[in-house]
Motif scaffolding. Structure first.
Motif, PDB file in Angstrom:
ATOM      1  N   HIS A   7     -25.308 -26.306  43.427  1.00 19.61           N
ATOM      2  CA  HIS A   7     -26.825 -25.993  42.614  1.00 19.61           C
ATOM      3  C   HIS A   7     -27.223 -27.346  43.044  1.00 19.61           C
ATOM      4  O   HIS A   7     -28.385 -26.894  43.584  1.00 19.61           O
ATOM      5  CB  HIS A   7     -26.633 -26.154  41.537  1.00 19.61           C
ATOM      6  CG  HIS A   7     -26.212 -24.718  41.068  1.00 19.61           C
ATOM      7  ND1 HIS A   7     -24.884 -24.302  40.463  1.00 19.61           N
ATOM      8  CD2 HIS A   7     -27.070 -23.239  40.214  1.00 19.61           C
ATOM      9  CE1 HIS A   7     -25.032 -23.207  40.211  1.00 19.61           C
ATOM     10  NE2 HIS A   7     -25.974 -22.947  39.954  1.00 19.61           N
ATOM     11  N   ALA A   8     -26.269 -28.267  43.673  1.00 20.72           N
ATOM     12  CA  ALA A   8     -27.112 -29.477  44.351  1.00 20.72           C
ATOM     13  C   ALA A   8     -25.939 -30.318  45.287  1.00 20.72           C
ATOM     14  O   ALA A   8     -24.623 -29.617  44.591  1.00 20.72           O
ATOM     15  CB  ALA A   8     -27.826 -30.246  43.183  1.00 20.72           C
ATOM     16  N   ILE A   9     -26.409 -31.371  46.057  1.00 24.46           N
ATOM     17  CA  ILE A   9     -25.292 -31.685  46.394  1.00 24.46           C
ATOM     18  C   ILE A   9     -26.705 -33.640  46.192  1.00 24.46           C
ATOM     19  O   ILE A   9     -27.582 -33.761  46.353  1.00 24.46           O
ATOM     20  CB  ILE A   9     -25.656 -32.175  47.953  1.00 24.46           C
ATOM     21  CG1 ILE A   9     -25.024 -30.745  48.708  1.00 24.46           C
ATOM     22  CG2 ILE A   9     -25.089 -33.129  49.139  1.00 24.46           C
ATOM     23  CD1 ILE A   9     -25.330 -29.758  49.779  1.00 24.46           C
ATOM     24  N   PRO A  41     -16.616 -30.617  54.220  1.00 31.13           N
ATOM     25  CA  PRO A  41     -18.348 -30.911  53.446  1.00 31.13           C
ATOM     26  C   PRO A  41     -18.624 -29.711  53.500  1.00 31.13           C
ATOM     27  O   PRO A  41     -19.872 -29.332  52.326  1.00 31.13           O
ATOM     28  CB  PRO A  41     -19.329 -31.559  54.267  1.00 31.13           C
ATOM     29  CG  PRO A  41     -18.683 -31.598  55.238  1.00 31.13           C
ATOM     30  CD  PRO A  41     -17.436 -31.605  55.424  1.00 31.13           C
ATOM     31  N   TYR A  42     -18.696 -28.838  54.229  1.00 29.06           N
ATOM     32  CA  TYR A  42     -19.248 -27.052  54.015  1.00 29.06           C
ATOM     33  C   TYR A  42     -18.913 -26.485  52.959  1.00 29.06           C
ATOM     34  O   TYR A  42     -19.873 -26.124  51.888  1.00 29.06           O
ATOM     35  CB  TYR A  42     -19.306 -26.416  55.489  1.00 29.06           C
ATOM     36  CG  TYR A  42     -20.247 -27.326  56.286  1.00 29.06           C
ATOM     37  CD1 TYR A  42     -22.052 -27.067  56.631  1.00 29.06           C
ATOM     38  CD2 TYR A  42     -19.292 -27.972  57.456  1.00 29.06           C
ATOM     39  CE1 TYR A  42     -22.546 -28.095  57.725  1.00 29.06           C
ATOM     40  CE2 TYR A  42     -20.068 -28.622  58.855  1.00 29.06           C
ATOM     41  CZ  TYR A  42     -20.996 -28.301  58.760  1.00 29.06           C
ATOM     42  OH  TYR A  42     -22.127 -29.556  59.713  1.00 29.06           O
ATOM     43  N   GLU A  43     -17.321 -26.814  52.831  1.00 28.00           N
ATOM     44  CA  GLU A  43     -16.497 -25.645  51.920  1.00 28.00           C
ATOM     45  C   GLU A  43     -17.217 -27.042  50.629  1.00 28.00           C
ATOM     46  O   GLU A  43     -17.244 -25.715  49.469  1.00 28.00           O
ATOM     47  CB  GLU A  43     -15.479 -26.181  51.592  1.00 28.00           C
ATOM     48  CG  GLU A  43     -14.819 -25.323  50.133  1.00 28.00           C
ATOM     49  CD  GLU A  43     -13.063 -26.029  50.695  1.00 28.00           C
ATOM     50  OE1 GLU A  43     -12.314 -25.040  51.789  1.00 28.00           O
ATOM     51  OE2 GLU A  43     -12.721 -26.853  50.493  1.00 28.00           O
ATOM     52  N   ALA A  44     -17.200 -27.505  50.178  1.00 24.66           N
ATOM     53  CA  ALA A  44     -17.982 -28.480  48.843  1.00 24.66           C
ATOM     54  C   ALA A  44     -19.042 -28.218  48.397  1.00 24.66           C
ATOM     55  O   ALA A  44     -19.519 -28.156  47.645  1.00 24.66           O
ATOM     56  CB  ALA A  44     -17.968 -30.637  48.997  1.00 24.66           C
ATOM     57  N   ALA A  45     -19.957 -27.848  49.408  1.00 26.12           N
ATOM     58  CA  ALA A  45     -21.347 -27.027  49.528  1.00 26.12           C
ATOM     59  C   ALA A  45     -21.734 -25.995  49.293  1.00 26.12           C
ATOM     60  O   ALA A  45     -22.603 -25.700  48.398  1.00 26.12           O
ATOM     61  CB  ALA A  45     -22.514 -28.037  50.390  1.00 26.12           C
ATOM     62  N   LYS A  57     -22.511 -26.207  36.200  1.00 28.73           N
ATOM     63  CA  LYS A  57     -23.571 -26.228  37.587  1.00 28.73           C
ATOM     64  C   LYS A  57     -22.030 -26.971  38.355  1.00 28.73           C
ATOM     65  O   LYS A  57     -21.828 -27.638  38.141  1.00 28.73           O
ATOM     66  CB  LYS A  57     -25.292 -26.712  37.554  1.00 28.73           C
ATOM     67  CG  LYS A  57     -25.815 -25.895  37.417  1.00 28.73           C
ATOM     68  CD  LYS A  57     -27.455 -26.133  36.839  1.00 28.73           C
ATOM     69  CE  LYS A  57     -28.301 -25.747  36.120  1.00 28.73           C
ATOM     70  NZ  LYS A  57     -29.285 -26.319  35.537  1.00 28.73           N
ATOM     71  N   LYS A  58     -22.244 -25.864  39.251  1.00 32.38           N
ATOM     72  CA  LYS A  58     -21.785 -26.864  40.783  1.00 32.38           C
ATOM     73  C   LYS A  58     -22.129 -27.935  40.946  1.00 32.38           C
ATOM     74  O   LYS A  58     -23.828 -27.233  42.245  1.00 32.38           O
ATOM     75  CB  LYS A  58     -21.030 -25.760  41.431  1.00 32.38           C
ATOM     76  CG  LYS A  58     -19.941 -26.875  42.768  1.00 32.38           C
ATOM     77  CD  LYS A  58     -19.665 -25.564  43.618  1.00 32.38           C
ATOM     78  CE  LYS A  58     -19.256 -26.187  44.589  1.00 32.38           C
ATOM     79  NZ  LYS A  58     -18.112 -25.442  45.902  1.00 32.38           N
ATOM     80  N   ILE A  59     -22.144 -28.821  41.853  1.00 33.03           N
ATOM     81  CA  ILE A  59     -23.006 -30.099  42.828  1.00 33.03           C
ATOM     82  C   ILE A  59     -21.416 -30.796  43.297  1.00 33.03           C
ATOM     83  O   ILE A  59     -20.634 -31.110  42.966  1.00 33.03           O
ATOM     84  CB  ILE A  59     -22.803 -31.272  41.503  1.00 33.03           C
ATOM     85  CG1 ILE A  59     -23.995 -30.371  40.462  1.00 33.03           C
ATOM     86  CG2 ILE A  59     -23.643 -32.255  41.704  1.00 33.03           C
ATOM     87  CD1 ILE A  59     -24.667 -31.958  39.548  1.00 33.03           C
ATOM     88  N   ALA A  84     -20.726 -30.797  34.493  1.00 26.85           N
ATOM     89  CA  ALA A  84     -20.656 -30.246  35.538  1.00 26.85           C
ATOM     90  C   ALA A  84     -19.959 -30.225  36.323  1.00 26.85           C
ATOM     91  O   ALA A  84     -18.622 -30.388  35.895  1.00 26.85           O
ATOM     92  CB  ALA A  84     -21.687 -31.256  36.235  1.00 26.85           C
ATOM     93  N   ARG A  85     -19.869 -28.951  37.049  1.00 29.19           N
ATOM     94  CA  ARG A  85     -18.753 -28.930  37.955  1.00 29.19           C
ATOM     95  C   ARG A  85     -18.528 -29.792  39.705  1.00 29.19           C
ATOM     96  O   ARG A  85     -19.882 -29.290  39.708  1.00 29.19           O
ATOM     97  CB  ARG A  85     -18.752 -27.155  38.287  1.00 29.19           C
ATOM     98  CG  ARG A  85     -17.920 -26.497  36.581  1.00 29.19           C
ATOM     99  CD  ARG A  85     -17.801 -25.335  37.346  1.00 29.19           C
ATOM    100  NE  ARG A  85     -18.746 -24.375  37.456  1.00 29.19           N
ATOM    101  CZ  ARG A  85     -19.475 -23.995  39.027  1.00 29.19           C
ATOM    102  NH1 ARG A  85     -17.939 -23.437  39.997  1.00 29.19           N
ATOM    103  NH2 ARG A  85     -20.150 -23.402  38.783  1.00 29.19           N
ATOM    104  N   LEU A  86     -17.490 -30.534  39.693  1.00 31.08           N
ATOM    105  CA  LEU A  86     -18.175 -31.729  41.170  1.00 31.08           C
ATOM    106  C   LEU A  86     -17.104 -30.987  41.990  1.00 31.08           C
ATOM    107  O   LEU A  86     -15.625 -30.563  41.724  1.00 31.08           O
ATOM    108  CB  LEU A  86     -18.043 -32.961  40.513  1.00 31.08           C
ATOM    109  CG  LEU A  86     -18.468 -33.401  39.638  1.00 31.08           C
ATOM    110  CD1 LEU A  86     -18.240 -34.691  38.619  1.00 31.08           C
ATOM    111  CD2 LEU A  86     -20.138 -33.120  39.755  1.00 31.08           C
TER     112      LEU A  86
END
Ligand code: UDX
Ligand code: ADP
Length: 477
Positions: A417-419, A409-413, A329-331, A362-364
């Motif tokens: 699946h979660a921030i 931060p937008y690109e990161a999110a 999951k991308k966090i 997880a994928r961070l």
């Protein structure tokens, strides 16, 4: 009352151009334009940065202070010997990390760099010098420094003072300009007064406290231990709040209005970080054990144990809440610095949360406004090395394949699946969270490790919000 002395005009040098030495000397140079202040370091790259417009540390207001004094009476170089020779007050502001090897490993301070400085000062000095310990040190280090200085081949004489720095990163300039107190410990009244007269240029005399050497050294460790203890105390209560439905910020407000307790340092968080708190407490613990005060040692050690628990609790909660798996999951990780308004990542809680989440596969995608990618990767590499004594192929692959660093931060999110908010940067409070929500998977989890976001508002957008020591919120209740 301190008597008036005739001092030679101060000529200052500072060995160590780090988070403490750099800003402190810049402030002395700014406030005392007639005093030459020479900051030296063995690290050429660091010195080059201090001489550029891209300073090695991010600290609000620092650039202006440096630019005002640099080239006038503030210089940065690697000429350690030259700086020692030409000054009569020498600050030692080198790093004193926790020992990672041998006797006292994991607890005692590594005094290798201090000792090297003292030997260098002994070797190059002539005449009389005042040597000032600025780095945080175990009690009675001055004793060792004195003995080394006495071995000077050139018949130089020395006074040793302890002058611990209480600035906090992120507010260093305000703290240096207007400190609650300046502490100077020493045996020689003349040397104490000589240093006090430098600070006295801009700090009211009643805020310049003088003590004996050992009290000064111990006060610094004690101040940090008390501050860290407050954070661990409120964090301990945050766990109970989560279990009972109380709100830790409400509890903090309620107890903080008691003037005996006071409102500061009661912000529950994902855990304290920084180069000082843990190191200084472990140092205190080591000292207590050394003197056979085992109960005292255990008492303070619990502050660190609690902090480790708080960090673990947070990463475990993320995994548990996200249906017991974050694998693949991308966090998005918002914030990597140990607190806002600094680029310092030493002991940052983010390192440990990221480590735990990576262990869960997880994928961070990590975003921090001030911390460069190379530093984030270096911290993650080090934390995995710590646990296995060398970086395994598995961990190396995790860092290479499961960590992205984003400048936005937008690109990161996006597509996450979660921030997880791990640093309380002000800009996180101003983001367009509706835009963030629409770019995420559902349920859109938000874990606020700093309690800075408006959980009810976020829930109304559609987020499922989990904060520290507060009830969870999700759309519809
Ligand atoms: C600390 C001391 O405050 C300072 O006097 C000393 O000179 C060096 O150590 P610093 O580590 O720079 O300064 O920052 P500080 O503001 O004390 O914060 C330390 C950590 O505690 C940070 O991770 C911060 O986020 C955390 N913290 C602080 C909390 O979690 N809650 C609080 O209420 C206060
Ligand atoms: P702090 O947060 O205590 O200021 P830093 O690690 O930021 O600690 O800075 C300490 C600095 O001291 C580093 O830049 C390091 O290169 C420097 N240093 C360490 N040992 C020596 C030495 N023997 N001579 C000169 N500089 C040194």
């Amino acid at each position: 009352m301190i008597s008036v002395h005739n001092f030679p005009s101060p000529r200052i040098c500072c060995i160590g151009a780090g988070y403490v030495g750099g800003p402190t000397m810049a402030m002395i140079a700014k406030q005392c334009p007639d005093i030459p202040v020479h900051v030296v370091d063995v690290n050429q790259h660091r010195i080059d940065q201090w001489n550029s417009s891209d300073l090695p540390i991010y600290e609000p207001g620092l650039q202006d202070v440096v630019e005002e004094a640099r080239g006038r009476n503030l210089t940065f170089s690697t000429d350690v010997e030259g700086a020692i020779k030409s000054s009569n007050i020498i600050f030692i502001s080198v790093n004193t990390p926790t020992k990672t090897f041998g006797i006292g490993a994991g607890r005692a301070a590594n005094l290798e760099f201090i000792e090297k400085c003292a030997r260098k000062i002994a070797e190059c000095s002539t005449g009389h010098k005042v040597v000032v310990e600025k780095s945080t040190l175990p009690v009675r280090t001055a004793e060792a420094v004195k003995r080394i200085l006495m071995s000077s081949a050139n018949n130089a004489t020395f006074d040793v003072l302890s002058n611990p720095e209480f600035l906090a990163e992120g507010t260093a300039i305000a703290d240096l300009l207007n400190p609650d107190r300046v502490l100077i410990g020493g045996e020689s009244e003349a040397a104490v007064e000589q240093l006090a007269s430098v600070y006295g240029r801009w700090i009211p005399r009643e805020r310049i406290l003088t003590t004996n050497l050992w009290s000064s050294e111990l006060s610094k460790l004690t101040a940090n231990a008390f501050l860290a203890q407050r954070v661990s105390s409120i964090n301990a209560i945050s766990a109970l709040c989560e279990a009972t439905g109380a709100d830790v910020d409400e509890v903090a407000r309620a107890i903080g209005t008691d003037s005996r307790i006071g409102p500061k340092f009661l912000k529950a968080s994902v855990g304290f970080g920084g180069s000082c708190f843990q190191k200084d407490i472990l140092n205190l613990v080591y000292l207590c054990e050394h003197f056979g005060l085992n109960e005292v040692a255990k008492y303070w050690e619990q502050v660190v144990t609690m902090n480790d628990y708080q960090k673990k609790r947070f990463s475990a909660r993320i995994v548990r809440t996200m249906f017991h798996t974050v694998s693949d999951k991308k966090i998005a990780i918002w914030g990597f610095a140990f607190k806002k308004d600094t680029n310092d990542t030493r002991e940052s809680a983010a390192i440990y949360i990221c480590r735990d989440l990576l262990e869960e596969r997880a994928r961070l995608t990590i975003y921090d406004p001030q911390v460069p990618e190379s530093q984030i990767r270096a911290e993650l590499t080090a934390v995995f090395q710590d646990t296995v004594g060398g970086l395994s192929e598995h961990h190396q692959r995790l860092i290479e394949n499961n960590v992205l660093v984003s400048r936005d931060p937008y690109e990161a999110a996006k597509d996450s699946h979660a921030i997880a908010v791990l640093t309380e940067w002000d800009e996180f409070k101003r983001l367009d969270m509706t835009r963030v929500f629409h770019a995420m998977h559902r349920p859109a989890f938000l874990f606020d490790g700093r309690n800075i976001l408006d959980a009810m508002h976020l829930a109304s957008i559609g987020f499922e919000v989990h904060s520290i020591g507060r009830p969870s919120y999700r759309a519809g209740g």
